[in-house]
Structure formats: C-alpha cells, structure tokens
Design an enzyme around this catalytic site. Structure first.
Site, short mmCIF file in Angstrom:
data_model
loop_
_atom_site.label_atom_id
_atom_site.label_comp_id
_atom_site.label_asym_id
_atom_site.label_seq_id
_atom_site.Cartn_x
_atom_site.Cartn_y
_atom_site.Cartn_z
N ARG A 30 0.88 -1.17 0.00
CA ARG A 30 0.00 0.00 0.00
C ARG A 30 0.92 1.23 0.00
O ARG A 30 1.98 1.21 0.62
CB ARG A 30 -0.88 -0.01 1.25
CG ARG A 30 -1.91 1.11 1.25
CD ARG A 30 -2.78 1.07 2.50
NE ARG A 30 -3.69 2.21 2.52
CZ ARG A 30 -4.24 2.71 3.62
NH1 ARG A 30 -3.95 2.18 4.80
NH2 ARG A 30 -5.06 3.74 3.57
N HIS A 31 0.51 2.27 -0.70
CA HIS A 31 1.27 3.53 -0.70
C HIS A 31 1.47 4.03 0.73
O HIS A 31 0.77 3.62 1.65
CB HIS A 31 0.51 4.57 -1.51
CG HIS A 31 -0.87 4.76 -0.99
ND1 HIS A 31 -1.14 5.52 0.12
CD2 HIS A 31 -2.06 4.24 -1.37
CE1 HIS A 31 -2.43 5.47 0.39
NE2 HIS A 31 -3.01 4.68 -0.50
N ARG A 103 0.13 9.03 -5.63
CA ARG A 103 0.61 8.47 -4.37
C ARG A 103 1.22 7.08 -4.52
O ARG A 103 2.13 6.72 -3.78
CB ARG A 103 -0.50 8.43 -3.33
CG ARG A 103 -1.74 7.61 -3.67
CD ARG A 103 -2.75 7.72 -2.55
NE ARG A 103 -4.04 7.08 -2.81
CZ ARG A 103 -5.02 7.60 -3.51
NH1 ARG A 103 -4.85 8.78 -4.08
NH2 ARG A 103 -6.17 6.97 -3.67
N ASP A 296 -5.07 -0.07 -0.31
CA ASP A 296 -5.68 -1.00 0.65
C ASP A 296 -6.74 -1.88 -0.03
O ASP A 296 -6.89 -3.05 0.29
CB ASP A 296 -6.25 -0.27 1.88
CG ASP A 296 -7.15 0.90 1.53
OD1 ASP A 296 -7.30 1.22 0.33
OD2 ASP A 296 -7.72 1.51 2.46
N SER A 297 -7.45 -1.29 -1.00
CA SER A 297 -8.47 -2.08 -1.71
C SER A 297 -7.84 -3.24 -2.48
O SER A 297 -8.44 -4.31 -2.60
CB SER A 297 -9.24 -1.17 -2.68
OG SER A 297 -8.35 -0.51 -3.54
#
Ligand SMILES: *[C@@H]1O[C@H](CO)[C@@H](O)[C@H](O)[C@H]1NC(C)=O
Ligand SMILES: *[C@@H]1O[C@H](CO)[C@@H](O)[C@H](O)[C@H]1NC(C)=O
Ligand SMILES: *[C@@H]1O[C@H](CO)[C@@H](O)[C@H](O)[C@H]1NC(C)=O
Ligand SMILES: *[C@@H]1O[C@H](CO)[C@@H](O)[C@H](O)[C@H]1NC(C)=O
Length: 394
Positions: A30-31, A103, A296-297
């Site tokens: 995740r970023h 991001r 996150d998705s």
C-alpha cells in the site's frame, strides 16, 4: 504485547531455517502517508479542518521518506537472503510496477530510491493520474446472477454491522448536529441512517451513507496522526485514548470489510492483479523481485480472493496499514528438493509512523500470514504447489 513478542520470535526464525533458499519475492504494497482523499470534509463538520500543503490524495513528503526507508530495509533483507547481489539490478532481476495515481507512483519511486540508490531502476506505471486497469478493483462482469449474489452478500454483512458506538463517538467529535451535512442535507445522525449499496459495472463496489462519510473522516484523522500534526489538530484534540482510536478505526476497517472482503466479489474485482501475480509465479524468467504498489483495496481484495486467514497486526489500528506490505516469498528446500511459500505482512506501528521511525532491523513488524488451503508448518512455510493450485483455480 504477546502478539508483538511472537512477531519478534518469528523474525529470528527467518534467518535460522537452514537449507531454505529464497528464490523469488513479490511484494504487494500500500502507498505510504497521503493527504486525505475527500476534498469536501467541510460539509461534515463545523470545526476547522487541518490544512495540508498538497492536493487531496497525494503522497506527503514524510510518506516518501518513510517509504524510502522501507525500500532500503527490504533491499537489505533481499541481499542478506542472497536473492539480490550488492550490484545494481537489471530488469531481469527487479521489476517495479505502480498504479497510475500520484501516491502509488511516488511511493514506488521512493522505495526504489531507498532500495537501489544510484542504480537505474525504472518504476513502471501508466503516467496519467488515473487508475491502471490492473490495479483498479472494479466490477466488470455484467451477469445479473453475479450481481444478485454479490449484493446479497454485501447486504447481509451490512445488516450485521455494529458501529453504533463508533458512530456516536464520531458524531460527538465532529459535532455533526451543527454541520452542513445535517443542516442542509438532513443527515443528523450516523447511527440512525442506513447505508445503501452502490453496484455499477465499471465502478468499485461501494456504499453510500454513514459508512462512507465516517470512513472519509476517520481516514483524515489517521493520516493527520501519522503525518505528525500536533494533537489539537488531530480530531481537534478529542481522540485521547487508544480505546477511542480503536472505536473510530473500526469504521475504516468495516468500510474495507463491507466493500472487498468476500470470496466471490474479491475474485471478480481483483482478477487482473491476481492474474498478474499468477503469471509472475508461472514464468520461469520472471524477475526475482517484483514490487507492486497499490492500495488497501488491492490488498484486501487480493487477500480475500486467495483466502487468507484472519490476522491481527499488533500496535496498528488499520487492517492494511499505510506503507504496509504483503510479502509473498518462494523458498527452495534444498534437502527435500521442494518449493515452499511463506507470506508475511510487514508494516510499521501507529507510533512508528507518527514518530517517523526509520525502518531498521528493530522497527517494522513481521506478521506471519496463512492461506486457507495452504497449511503452514511450524516455521510458517506451506507447499508451493498448494498455493499455485489456489491461484490457478481463481
Ligand atoms: C535507464 O534505464 C532506462 C530504461 O531501462 C534506459 O532507457 C536508460 O537509458 C537508462 N539510463 C542509464 C543512465 O543507464
Ligand atoms: C460472469 O459471472 C457469471 C455468473 O457467475 C459466470 O457464469 C460468467 O462466466 C462470468 N463471466 C465472465 C466473463 O467471467
Ligand atoms: C444501532 O442503532 C440502531 C438505530 O438506533 C438500532 O436500530 C440498532 O438496533 C442498534 N444496533 C445495535 C447492535 O445496538
Ligand atoms: C473478512 O471476512 C471473514 C469472513 O466473513 C471474517 O471472518 C473476517 O473477520 C473479515 N476480515 C476483516 C478484516 O474484517
């Protein structure tokens, strides 16, 4: 604290399983820390929101710095395990691929700066500030049968949602009664408002209502806290205990749970990314190390589709924390002549993020992960073929 202890024990084991050789790694990340996503937070509270020096949804300078440290830390590990040499890698050994948004692209670039300083490692991405189809967790299949199955599952989960206490805590912090949302749109209570499922082909599965509002607000609190803002600027100084944080963070966790944590839905929305990962593991000439930088998705849908068991990350409020990484590792057992899978979630704790602690041997936590259908031994390894059979069946 018991959980943390286990994590450290595990980290030591990583280096002492003799005769296991690391042969391929794929990281789904995740970023790192970003500005809040929602631009119209003003509607949701009469209180004055903190000002960020970048536009909505952008990686912050601190996020870039932390991600750079993560890159340095991970590359040290890859070298220690002899997956990579001390030399600059070529495109046959290292490949980095980020979603198109600022991001995720900038997180991958920061990781690469830390991991392969003064080497020429390109971050691949579409360069358009749009979602790349590979990373976009959208509904594509127009079947009504599938639609009905998915909506039924989502509705069942929504019906069981228990967020009343979290909503009450949140309503008080934001002073919902005096917000435009209440005064103009007549949403004056999250507890008493129902969520409505949003299901459109070409869009991410979503809900409209208190869960989405609550998610935007709590996400902005979490990012302000990570960013290191003074506490009076984080939820206006009203989030004073761990218990209150946990109550609020339950909203963001449930938002992901309601939107992505199902087997059938996840297989549908994560299909392109899972196919990408499957091909990396099916191709003998694939890079030894691949970094995929998404959201996150992506993590939630990929893990749900593959069938990861429930896990708890000690000292984190988020289930898929900012900058956190799912590390899929292929190991070769030289004695038994078989390949093995090991998966860890590597992440920084809430306080490490807030304090901007550099990732070093002491800092990120390694959580052992397990997939249903790929039972692990006492050192956390499962059979590679079991894992590949799961991927191939998706
Ligand atoms: C860096 O890599 C890119 C893409 O692989 C290549 O086009 C470029 O010439 C390289 N630059 C240097 C300085 O090696
Ligand atoms: C769409 O979903 C239906 C119902 O589950 C399934 O039969 C069909 O094969 C799917 N189509 C595609 C293109 O995946
Ligand atoms: C939450 O609040 C709603 C609305 O007041 C109520 O209908 C529901 O029963 C409450 N849920 C729980 C678990 O208490
Ligand atoms: C995901 O769904 C499973 C099965 O419904 C549930 O047991 C688990 O707690 C959920 N995970 C999260 C993080 O909500």
């Amino acid at each position: 604290m018991a959980g943390k202890f286990n994590v450290y024990i595990f980290f030591n084991l990583l280096s002492i399983v003799i005769g296991h050789e690391l042969t391929q790694v794929v990281i789904l990340s995740r970023h790192n820390i970003r500005t809040p996503l929602t631009v119209n937070l003003e509607r949701l509270s009469p209180n004055v929101w903190p000002i960020w020096d970048q536009q909505a949804g952008y990686l912050t300078a601190k996020g870039a710095r932390l991600e750079e440290h993560m890159g340095e830390y991970i590359s040290k590990w890859l070298k220690k395990e002899n997956l990579l040499s001390e030399n600059c890698p070529d495109e046959n050994s290292v490949y980095t691929y980020a979603n198109g948004l600022q991001r995720t692209r900038n997180s991958a670039k920061a990781f690469v700066r830390g991991a392969f300083r003064s080497c020429n490692v390109t971050v691949h991405s579409i360069n358009s500030d749009k979602m790349d189809p590979t990373f976009h967790p959208i509904l594509r299949n127009t079947s009504n049968v599938l639609r009905n199955v998915i909506i039924k599952e989502m509705q069942e989960k929504l019906n069981k949602l228990e967020l009343n206490q979290s909503y009450r805590d949140l309503e008080e912090i934001i002073d919902l009664e005096n917000s435009d949302l209440c005064k103009k749109d007549n949403v004056c209570s999250f507890v008493n408002t129902k969520d409505v499922i949003y299901y459109e082909i070409g869009e991410e599965p979503n809900v409209e209502g208190p869960l989405a509002y609550g998610n935007s607000i709590v996400d902005s609190f979490i990012m302000s806290y990570y960013e290191g803002m003074p506490l009076d600027k984080v939820g206006w100084g009203k989030i004073t205990t761990t218990k209150k944080w946990e109550s609020l963070a339950k909203i963001t966790k449930e938002n992901q749970n309601i939107r992505f944590n199902y087997s059938i839905l996840a297989k549908e929305v994560a299909k392109p990314l899972i196919n990408y990962i499957k091909e990396l593991f099916d191709n003998e000439n694939a890079p030894k190390f691949t970094l995929l930088h998404g959201h996150d998705s992506n993590l939630n849908s990929v893990m749900a589709a593959i069938g990861f068991k429930y896990y708890v990350l000690p000292d984190q409020y988020e289930h898929t924390p900012i900058g956190g990484k799912l590390i899929l590792q292929k190991w070769h057992d030289k004695e038994l002549e078989i390949d093995l899978l090991k998966v860890n979630y590597v992440y920084q704790t809430v306080e490490q993020l807030r304090e901007g602690i550099k990732a070093t041997d002491e800092s990120p936590l390694w959580c052992e992960m397990e997939i249903s259908g790929c039972p692990i031994d006492e050192n956390g390894y499962c059979h590679w073929e079991d894992f590949m059979n799961i991927l191939r069946a998706l």
